[in-house]
Design a protein around this motif. Sequence first.
Motif, PDB file in Angstrom:
ATOM      1  N   GLY A 408      -1.321  -0.819  -2.725  1.00  0.00           N
ATOM      2  CA  GLY A 408      -0.937   0.017  -4.193  1.00  0.00           C
ATOM      3  C   GLY A 408      -0.663   1.258  -4.136  1.00  0.00           C
ATOM      4  O   GLY A 408      -0.769   2.018  -3.006  1.00  0.00           O
ATOM      5  N   GLN A 409       0.169   1.838  -4.959  1.00  0.00           N
ATOM      6  CA  GLN A 409       0.380   3.297  -5.055  1.00  0.00           C
ATOM      7  C   GLN A 409       0.748   3.721  -6.590  1.00  0.00           C
ATOM      8  O   GLN A 409       1.125   2.589  -7.397  1.00  0.00           O
ATOM      9  N   GLY A 410       0.504   4.806  -7.074  1.00  0.00           N
ATOM     10  CA  GLY A 410       0.945   5.251  -8.313  1.00  0.00           C
ATOM     11  C   GLY A 410       0.914   6.654  -8.325  1.00  0.00           C
ATOM     12  O   GLY A 410       0.663   7.429  -7.679  1.00  0.00           O
ATOM     13  N   MET A 411       1.075   7.085  -9.536  1.00  0.00           N
ATOM     14  CA  MET A 411       1.185   8.625  -9.727  1.00  0.00           C
ATOM     15  C   MET A 411      -0.211   9.225 -10.862  1.00  0.00           C
ATOM     16  O   MET A 411      -0.561   8.284 -11.114  1.00  0.00           O
ATOM     17  N   GLY A 412      -0.513  10.248 -10.679  1.00  0.00           N
ATOM     18  CA  GLY A 412      -1.512  10.797 -11.260  1.00  0.00           C
ATOM     19  C   GLY A 412      -2.873  10.528 -10.618  1.00  0.00           C
ATOM     20  O   GLY A 412      -2.860  10.099  -9.164  1.00  0.00           O
ATOM     21  N   ASN A 413      -3.999  10.362 -11.104  1.00  0.00           N
ATOM     22  CA  ASN A 413      -5.199  10.486 -10.505  1.00  0.00           C
ATOM     23  C   ASN A 413      -5.478   8.647 -10.203  1.00  0.00           C
ATOM     24  O   ASN A 413      -5.268   7.908 -11.211  1.00  0.00           O
ATOM     25  N   TYR A 414      -5.812   8.224  -9.021  1.00  0.00           N
ATOM     26  CA  TYR A 414      -6.558   6.916  -8.894  1.00  0.00           C
ATOM     27  C   TYR A 414      -7.676   6.545  -9.895  1.00  0.00           C
ATOM     28  O   TYR A 414      -8.495   7.041  -9.745  1.00  0.00           O
ATOM     29  N   ASN A 415      -7.334   5.533 -10.373  1.00  0.00           N
ATOM     30  CA  ASN A 415      -8.499   4.780 -11.354  1.00  0.00           C
ATOM     31  C   ASN A 415      -8.941   3.508 -10.750  1.00  0.00           C
ATOM     32  O   ASN A 415      -8.380   2.517 -10.730  1.00  0.00           O
ATOM     33  N   ALA A 416     -10.366   3.673 -10.244  1.00  0.00           N
ATOM     34  CA  ALA A 416     -11.005   2.595  -9.463  1.00  0.00           C
ATOM     35  C   ALA A 416     -11.108   1.305 -10.333  1.00  0.00           C
ATOM     36  O   ALA A 416     -11.395   0.260  -9.918  1.00  0.00           O
ATOM     37  N   SER A 417     -11.252   1.666 -11.614  1.00  0.00           N
ATOM     38  CA  SER A 417     -11.510   0.386 -12.482  1.00  0.00           C
ATOM     39  C   SER A 417     -10.469  -0.316 -12.793  1.00  0.00           C
ATOM     40  O   SER A 417     -10.459  -1.655 -13.028  1.00  0.00           O
ATOM     41  N   THR A 418      -9.206   0.337 -13.076  1.00  0.00           N
ATOM     42  CA  THR A 418      -7.991  -0.440 -13.465  1.00  0.00           C
ATOM     43  C   THR A 418      -6.813  -0.495 -12.492  1.00  0.00           C
ATOM     44  O   THR A 418      -6.267  -1.655 -12.599  1.00  0.00           O
ATOM     45  N   ASP A 419      -6.744   0.267 -11.673  1.00  0.00           N
ATOM     46  CA  ASP A 419      -5.666   0.154 -10.576  1.00  0.00           C
ATOM     47  C   ASP A 419      -5.671  -1.069  -9.582  1.00  0.00           C
ATOM     48  O   ASP A 419      -4.660  -1.655  -9.168  1.00  0.00           O
ATOM     49  N   PRO A 420      -6.767  -1.389  -9.233  1.00  0.00           N
ATOM     50  CA  PRO A 420      -6.619  -2.531  -8.268  1.00  0.00           C
ATOM     51  C   PRO A 420      -6.366  -3.879  -8.701  1.00  0.00           C
ATOM     52  O   PRO A 420      -5.908  -4.799  -8.079  1.00  0.00           O
ATOM     53  N   SER A 421      -6.270  -3.815  -9.983  1.00  0.00           N
ATOM     54  CA  SER A 421      -5.727  -5.149 -10.727  1.00  0.00           C
ATOM     55  C   SER A 421      -4.099  -5.388 -10.364  1.00  0.00           C
ATOM     56  O   SER A 421      -3.773  -6.472 -10.591  1.00  0.00           O
ATOM     57  N   ASN A 422      -3.599  -4.296 -10.364  1.00  0.00           N
ATOM     58  CA  ASN A 422      -2.155  -4.503  -9.917  1.00  0.00           C
ATOM     59  C   ASN A 422      -1.779  -4.215  -8.362  1.00  0.00           C
ATOM     60  O   ASN A 422      -0.530  -4.137  -7.972  1.00  0.00           O
ATOM     61  N   PHE A 423      -2.895  -4.364  -7.400  1.00  0.00           N
ATOM     62  CA  PHE A 423      -2.508  -4.334  -6.025  1.00  0.00           C
ATOM     63  C   PHE A 423      -1.749  -5.564  -5.589  1.00  0.00           C
ATOM     64  O   PHE A 423      -2.012  -6.670  -6.186  1.00  0.00           O
ATOM     65  N   ASN A 424      -0.886  -5.352  -4.534  1.00  0.00           N
ATOM     66  CA  ASN A 424      -0.156  -6.465  -3.892  1.00  0.00           C
ATOM     67  C   ASN A 424      -0.923  -6.931  -2.623  1.00  0.00           C
ATOM     68  O   ASN A 424      -0.931  -6.245  -1.740  1.00  0.00           O
ATOM     69  N   LEU A 425      -1.667  -8.233  -2.669  1.00  0.00           N
ATOM     70  CA  LEU A 425      -2.355  -8.413  -1.557  1.00  0.00           C
ATOM     71  C   LEU A 425      -1.716  -9.832  -1.200  1.00  0.00           C
ATOM     72  O   LEU A 425      -2.587 -10.457  -0.370  1.00  0.00           O
ATOM     73  N   VAL A 426      -0.560 -10.009  -1.557  1.00  0.00           N
ATOM     74  CA  VAL A 426       0.013 -11.155  -1.042  1.00  0.00           C
ATOM     75  C   VAL A 426       1.348 -10.883   0.085  1.00  0.00           C
ATOM     76  O   VAL A 426       1.054 -11.303   1.250  1.00  0.00           O
ATOM     77  N   ASP A 427       2.079  -9.900  -0.252  1.00  0.00           N
ATOM     78  CA  ASP A 427       2.957  -9.479   0.950  1.00  0.00           C
ATOM     79  C   ASP A 427       3.093  -7.988   1.045  1.00  0.00           C
ATOM     80  O   ASP A 427       4.175  -7.535   1.051  1.00  0.00           O
ATOM     81  N   PRO A 428       1.913  -7.175   1.005  1.00  0.00           N
ATOM     82  CA  PRO A 428       2.442  -5.878   1.199  1.00  0.00           C
ATOM     83  C   PRO A 428       2.914  -5.571   2.438  1.00  0.00           C
ATOM     84  O   PRO A 428       2.821  -5.967   3.412  1.00  0.00           O
ATOM     85  N   PRO A 429       3.527  -4.399   2.623  1.00  0.00           N
ATOM     86  CA  PRO A 429       4.301  -3.643   3.721  1.00  0.00           C
ATOM     87  C   PRO A 429       2.879  -3.326   4.545  1.00  0.00           C
ATOM     88  O   PRO A 429       2.058  -2.902   4.285  1.00  0.00           O
ATOM     89  N   GLU A 430       3.280  -3.429   5.966  1.00  0.00           N
ATOM     90  CA  GLU A 430       2.220  -3.058   7.019  1.00  0.00           C
ATOM     91  C   GLU A 430       3.067  -2.105   8.087  1.00  0.00           C
ATOM     92  O   GLU A 430       3.772  -2.388   8.601  1.00  0.00           O
ATOM     93  N   ARG A 431       2.426  -1.048   7.932  1.00  0.00           N
ATOM     94  CA  ARG A 431       2.839   0.292   8.597  1.00  0.00           C
ATOM     95  C   ARG A 431       1.733   0.998   9.246  1.00  0.00           C
ATOM     96  O   ARG A 431       0.621   0.801   8.927  1.00  0.00           O
ATOM     97  N   ASN A 432       2.186   2.053   9.766  1.00  0.00           N
ATOM     98  CA  ASN A 432       1.192   2.946  10.578  1.00  0.00           C
ATOM     99  C   ASN A 432       1.329   4.366  10.260  1.00  0.00           C
ATOM    100  O   ASN A 432       0.360   5.048  10.287  1.00  0.00           O
ATOM    101  N   THR A 433       2.440   4.633   9.195  1.00  0.00           N
ATOM    102  CA  THR A 433       2.644   6.019   8.747  1.00  0.00           C
ATOM    103  C   THR A 433       3.013   5.790   7.175  1.00  0.00           C
ATOM    104  O   THR A 433       3.908   4.963   6.831  1.00  0.00           O
ATOM    105  N   VAL A 434       2.562   6.309   6.084  1.00  0.00           N
ATOM    106  CA  VAL A 434       2.707   6.093   4.816  1.00  0.00           C
ATOM    107  C   VAL A 434       2.832   7.443   4.196  1.00  0.00           C
ATOM    108  O   VAL A 434       2.252   8.631   4.264  1.00  0.00           O
ATOM    109  N   GLY A 435       4.012   7.571   3.093  1.00  0.00           N
ATOM    110  CA  GLY A 435       4.097   8.789   2.507  1.00  0.00           C
ATOM    111  C   GLY A 435       3.248   8.838   1.260  1.00  0.00           C
ATOM    112  O   GLY A 435       3.462   8.033   0.382  1.00  0.00           O
TER     113      GLY A 435
END
Length: 495
Positions: A408-435
């Motif tokens: 997951g990613q987004g703008m502003g402050n991370y919200n631990a209550s609401t943001d996880p519901s939008n996570f991609n747990l099916v086919d997220p990119p797998e990397r070693n470096t993230v912007g």
Amino acid sequence: MTNVTRLCTTKALLTVNGQYPGPPVVAREGDRVVIKVTNNVKNNISIHWHGIRQLRSGWADGPAYVTQCPIQTGQSYVYKFIVKRQRGTLWWHAHISWLRASIHGPIIIYPKKNASYPFPRPHQEVPIVFGEWWNADTETVINQAMQSGAQANVSDAYTINGLPGLMYNCSTNDTFRLKVNPGKTYLLRIVNAALNSDLFFAIANHTLTVVEADAVYVKPFQTNVILITPGQTTNVLLTAMSQPPNATFLMLAGPFATGTAAFDNSTSAGILEYVTSNATAVNSSSSSLPMMKPTLPAPNDTSFAANFSQKMRSLGNPKFPAAAVPQKMDKQFLFTSNGVYNTTFPDNPPFPFNYTGTPPNNTQTLNDTRVEVLPFNTSVQLVLQDTSIATFESHPLHLHGFNFFIVGQGMGNYNASTDPSNFNLVDPPERNTVGVPSGGWVALRFLADNPGVWFMHCHLELHTSWGLKMAWVVLNGNGGRSQSLLPPPKDLPPC
């Protein structure tokens, strides 16, 4: 040391085997790789094999003063590792001070014998390594900055395979040229080895198909421009026009910069030329042909950055299934951009504030050396949050020893209550470096299945110098040798 001339300036450059950029390391998935590094210069040196998982072989990872002391003048060290479950493009580079400015090169990992790519076999494969050139000595640049506390001087040029290109002074002959045959498809293995710059890349009048990132296949998608942070690699397919055009085409690499600090706002250029079957340039003289120029996004185009990153998805087909994304988290962390040997690294910011609002007058930053300890096979969720301290800025964070899933990613402050519901747990990119998005956050998950000490840091070299770095210690498992770090080799360099 090798004398190299760019921009009409000649200087002695640290090189590997006299080459700038350095030679490619070529292997197949499953190979055991053995590389002897001998230091023939006055600088201490170590080499990092960026993106290689180093399963149980952390002594070969390379960051100086983390997993090894550097190789001193006149000494040698043999790096040994096995390439497991990886194929594509990675890279190697010096991992001490700013020496990677010239000490770097690609790692090309072919599939196992008789295994195929998940895309049509290309006519040719071409490494494209981006870098930065300083007329000054880069060690002098960073030493002066650290002594003064000021921003380091920016580079004088960007480079494509070590060449600045015709848009810089004295550089018409120092231009990378890619010759293609009409109708053929080429695999470009792109590496961003620049010290301090995310880069856009485009080829005029041509579309690129992204097929792999950080040695993991992705669902193919087409784009006119790619964005690549320092530390990242991206493989793209380029299909040449079916009929020879009466033109040549510029390939441009230019900066993506989101902070308020000065940056190198220049552009490196290469040339794409069409050739006939007898390998002569179309119309015999490409210099007389019109030259087409692509349009790169504005240097601060955060919308493009967000949209581009959202297109990355693990391939996940039956032949190349996506790795399992950790679903149940054992440990959850929230780290902000101000970095930190004891084992009390904070799991969350010790002094919470509105991270993307007005920063506090006193940031209460601690100068300390702490590590985060993880039991073997811990499922980790890590949220990286950019903050408004000093300035909003995109940070390319690199984790040694692991790939992570960008769930997951987004703008502003991370919200631990609401943001996880939008996570991609099916086919997220797998990397070693993230912007990490400027003024935003990114959520990562990984399985701590690799015992050892693993460095994590911003791949903007200036930020690493300033302290944006930390280390994870993954403990041995209870399953015996297969879950334990191998003992240190006899030739591990002394301090």
